[in-house]
Write a protein that holds these residues in place. Structure first.
Motif, PDB file in Angstrom:
ATOM      1  N   SER A 115       0.721  -1.361   0.018  1.00  0.00           N
ATOM      2  CA  SER A 115      -0.045   0.074  -0.128  1.00  0.00           C
ATOM      3  C   SER A 115       0.851   1.239   0.023  1.00  0.00           C
ATOM      4  O   SER A 115       0.564   2.340  -0.627  1.00  0.00           O
ATOM      5  CB  SER A 115      -0.946   0.009   1.093  1.00  0.00           C
ATOM      6  OG  SER A 115      -1.832   1.107   1.097  1.00  0.00           O
ATOM      7  N   TYR A 136      -4.880   2.845  -3.535  1.00  0.00           N
ATOM      8  CA  TYR A 136      -3.907   2.221  -2.693  1.00  0.00           C
ATOM      9  C   TYR A 136      -4.083   0.949  -2.070  1.00  0.00           C
ATOM     10  O   TYR A 136      -3.410   0.538  -0.974  1.00  0.00           O
ATOM     11  CB  TYR A 136      -3.113   3.182  -1.953  1.00  0.00           C
ATOM     12  CG  TYR A 136      -2.965   4.456  -2.637  1.00  0.00           C
ATOM     13  CD1 TYR A 136      -2.329   4.783  -3.690  1.00  0.00           C
ATOM     14  CD2 TYR A 136      -3.661   5.659  -2.096  1.00  0.00           C
ATOM     15  CE1 TYR A 136      -2.400   5.917  -4.383  1.00  0.00           C
ATOM     16  CE2 TYR A 136      -3.565   7.064  -2.845  1.00  0.00           C
ATOM     17  CZ  TYR A 136      -2.813   7.119  -3.564  1.00  0.00           C
ATOM     18  OH  TYR A 136      -2.645   8.225  -4.294  1.00  0.00           O
ATOM     19  N   ALA A 137      -5.052   0.050  -2.679  1.00  0.00           N
ATOM     20  CA  ALA A 137      -5.481  -0.940  -1.872  1.00  0.00           C
ATOM     21  C   ALA A 137      -4.696  -2.262  -2.861  1.00  0.00           C
ATOM     22  O   ALA A 137      -5.193  -2.092  -3.909  1.00  0.00           O
ATOM     23  CB  ALA A 137      -6.958  -1.240  -1.839  1.00  0.00           C
ATOM     24  N   VAL A 138      -4.093  -3.050  -2.163  1.00  0.00           N
ATOM     25  CA  VAL A 138      -3.193  -4.212  -2.687  1.00  0.00           C
ATOM     26  C   VAL A 138      -4.284  -5.194  -3.271  1.00  0.00           C
ATOM     27  O   VAL A 138      -3.972  -5.568  -4.602  1.00  0.00           O
ATOM     28  CB  VAL A 138      -2.159  -4.486  -2.004  1.00  0.00           C
ATOM     29  CG1 VAL A 138      -1.427  -5.482  -2.571  1.00  0.00           C
ATOM     30  CG2 VAL A 138      -1.503  -3.249  -1.482  1.00  0.00           C
ATOM     31  N   TYR A 142     -10.152  -0.732  -0.493  1.00  0.00           N
ATOM     32  CA  TYR A 142      -9.802   0.227   0.555  1.00  0.00           C
ATOM     33  C   TYR A 142     -10.509   0.104   1.603  1.00  0.00           C
ATOM     34  O   TYR A 142     -10.016   0.295   2.957  1.00  0.00           O
ATOM     35  CB  TYR A 142      -9.474   1.587  -0.037  1.00  0.00           C
ATOM     36  CG  TYR A 142     -10.972   2.435  -0.215  1.00  0.00           C
ATOM     37  CD1 TYR A 142     -11.746   2.912   0.723  1.00  0.00           C
ATOM     38  CD2 TYR A 142     -11.371   2.286  -1.612  1.00  0.00           C
ATOM     39  CE1 TYR A 142     -12.919   3.574   0.329  1.00  0.00           C
ATOM     40  CE2 TYR A 142     -12.807   3.029  -1.814  1.00  0.00           C
ATOM     41  CZ  TYR A 142     -13.500   3.502  -1.141  1.00  0.00           C
ATOM     42  OH  TYR A 142     -14.651   4.077  -1.309  1.00  0.00           O
ATOM     43  N   GLN A 145      -9.196  -3.037   3.408  1.00  0.00           N
ATOM     44  CA  GLN A 145      -7.580  -2.967   3.638  1.00  0.00           C
ATOM     45  C   GLN A 145      -7.646  -1.897   5.155  1.00  0.00           C
ATOM     46  O   GLN A 145      -6.861  -2.106   5.805  1.00  0.00           O
ATOM     47  CB  GLN A 145      -6.780  -2.702   2.595  1.00  0.00           C
ATOM     48  CG  GLN A 145      -5.547  -2.307   3.026  1.00  0.00           C
ATOM     49  CD  GLN A 145      -4.479  -2.412   1.804  1.00  0.00           C
ATOM     50  OE1 GLN A 145      -5.083  -2.947   0.758  1.00  0.00           O
ATOM     51  NE2 GLN A 145      -3.218  -1.928   1.951  1.00  0.00           N
ATOM     52  N   ASN A 182      -0.974   4.599   7.621  1.00  0.00           N
ATOM     53  CA  ASN A 182      -1.589   4.249   6.322  1.00  0.00           C
ATOM     54  C   ASN A 182      -3.039   4.472   6.270  1.00  0.00           C
ATOM     55  O   ASN A 182      -3.644   4.772   5.165  1.00  0.00           O
ATOM     56  CB  ASN A 182      -1.140   2.696   5.930  1.00  0.00           C
ATOM     57  CG  ASN A 182      -1.660   2.221   4.850  1.00  0.00           C
ATOM     58  OD1 ASN A 182      -2.683   1.541   4.456  1.00  0.00           O
ATOM     59  ND2 ASN A 182      -0.759   2.854   3.593  1.00  0.00           N
ATOM     60  N   LEU A 187      -5.487   5.484   3.074  1.00  0.00           N
ATOM     61  CA  LEU A 187      -6.347   5.042   2.709  1.00  0.00           C
ATOM     62  C   LEU A 187      -7.842   5.844   2.896  1.00  0.00           C
ATOM     63  O   LEU A 187      -7.683   6.655   4.232  1.00  0.00           O
ATOM     64  CB  LEU A 187      -6.839   3.740   3.487  1.00  0.00           C
ATOM     65  CG  LEU A 187      -5.633   2.485   3.027  1.00  0.00           C
ATOM     66  CD1 LEU A 187      -5.780   1.471   3.823  1.00  0.00           C
ATOM     67  CD2 LEU A 187      -5.340   2.206   1.698  1.00  0.00           C
TER      68      LEU A 187
END
Length: 404
Positions: A115, A136-138, A142, A145, A182, A187
């Motif tokens: 992330s 930016y969620a893998v 989001y 995460q 993060n 997120l």
């Protein structure tokens, strides 16, 4: 593998669950002597309530208004609750529990790193989420995460003294800090923000002297105000939520908050129609579509096996008011099982439970894939770790064993 898979791709989670079930069946069938000797489920309240909940859902198949395929599909989704029992059954000692927790921490650290790399606009070839470049969620959303990151931070903090090496505790604190940053500054999931504020508040409360713990009632509000002025992500999402709620009050329900509020309103209507037994497992989507069509014949049906984005109401729709009480019983059973643990394991488990209870107000956090698997695996693992702590085992050991 099960501990490492949660939060990663759905393929790994599904494969790990399959292997976990197979190992559990093998243990029941071929390791009877070991089970009788160790009694892994002895005295645990959580497995009893898990089985009761699954029995209630299965029983509701007889009166469910949902098509059989949808009802069975919903029942399969709640089958992940068995993971809690399987963890208690398969983790045989504290050493195995710590290995599994290490796998969990390693995988979550890998997820966190991904992330941050996405946030820095660096290539992350393993990122499969549709929201990877925008939010930016893998691997998941989001929203999921953010919740997982908040829980990961709490677990790292409370279990920091178990991290190996001279600088193990410092590494755990660093991971917890990076996870919180993060969640709050990278997120954009509002559920993750709320869960993180709740966990941060209870953690600060536990660190305060007992005579000052009453002040913890103000902590969530203080933290929320501080984050409102310091985090653009938190501020924008809170302002957006306020705007969406105002729009819903004026008849506009096509926003994220508006859709949730409409779902909750319909779920309460369904519960009022069938307060004692509910509409049965898997009934939410069909009942929602029925009520919407009655108001608007041009309504486009939502997909089957959906949910009202609220776990408490989802259990109420399917099982009536007893379903809501059953979900509360499940949470209280986990809480009761933490009371015999040492403080660091108890607080890690209670923090995870608080995160689940909070997330369930805004999402179907047990019913949904990925986030539901995350909570079931982690709760089962923490309960197993606390159950097998040496001090607890020493107290329960017979006098002859202690003498030996």
């Amino acid at each position: 593998m099960a501990a490492a898979s949660v939060g990663l791709s759905m393929v790994l989670i599904s494969l790990a669950k399959l292997l976990l079930v197979l190992c559990g069946l093998a243990t029941v069938l071929f390791a009877r002597h070991t089970m009788t000797t160790n009694q892994p489920l002895s005295g645990q309240k959580t497995p009893v309530v898990v089985l009761l909940a699954l029995f209630a859902f299965a029983l509701s198949l007889f009166w469910s208004v949902a098509p059989q395929a949808e009802a069975l599909g919903a029942l399969a989704k709640y089958g992940k609750l068995m993971v809690i029992i399987l963890m208690l059954l398969l983790v045989r000692n504290r050493r195995e529990a710590l290995y599994a927790l290490g796998a969990f921490v390693g995988a979550q650290a890998f997820l966190l790193m991904g992330s941050w790399l996405l946030f820095a606009h660096l290539p992350v070839p393993w990122a499969t989420s549709d929201m990877a470049t925008t939010h930016y969620a893998v691997f998941s959303s989001y929203l999921d995460q953010g919740i997982m990151g908040a829980v990961f931070a709490a677990v790292c903090w409370h279990l920091r003294f178990l991290f190996p090496g001279r600088f193990g505790p410092q590494a755990a604190i660093f991971l917890a800090l990076m996870a919180l940053l993060n969640v709050f500054f990278v997120l954009s999931g509002r559920s993750g923000h709320v869960v993180a504020i709740a966990l941060l508040s209870i953690t600060i409360m536990w660190e305060l002297p007992r005579k000052h713990r009453a002040l913890a009632v103000l902590l969530p509000f203080v933290l929320a105000v501080a984050l409102f002025f310091s985090s653009a992500q938190v501020r924008e999402r809170l302002v957006l939520a306020q705007t969406e709620v105002q729009a819903y009050s004026q008849g506009q329900s096509n926003t994220s908050s508006g859709i949730r509020l409409n779902f909750w309103h319909r779920a309460i209507q369904i519960m009022m129609e069938r307060p004692l037994a509910g509409a049965g497992i898997g009934s939410w989507s069909g009942e929602y579509n029925r009520l919407q069509r009655a108001q608007n014949p041009a309504h486009v049906d939502i997909n089957s096996n959906g949910n009202p984005h609220q776990e408490y109401l989802l259990w109420g729709v399917q099982l009536g008011l007893p379903g809501v009480l059953l979900l509360l019983m499940l949470m209280l059973a986990v809480l009761a099982d933490t009371r015999v643990m040492t403080p660091h394991f108890a607080r890690a488990t209670q923090s995870t439970l608080l995160a689940l209870a909070t997330a369930c107000f805004f999402n179907a956090s047990l019913y949904d894939a990925q986030i539901g698997d995350f909570f079931c695996v982690l709760l089962g693992l923490l309960l197993a770790a606390g159950c097998h702590h040496p001090e607890k085992q020493a107290k329960a050991a017979p006098r002859s064993e202690l003498a030996a």
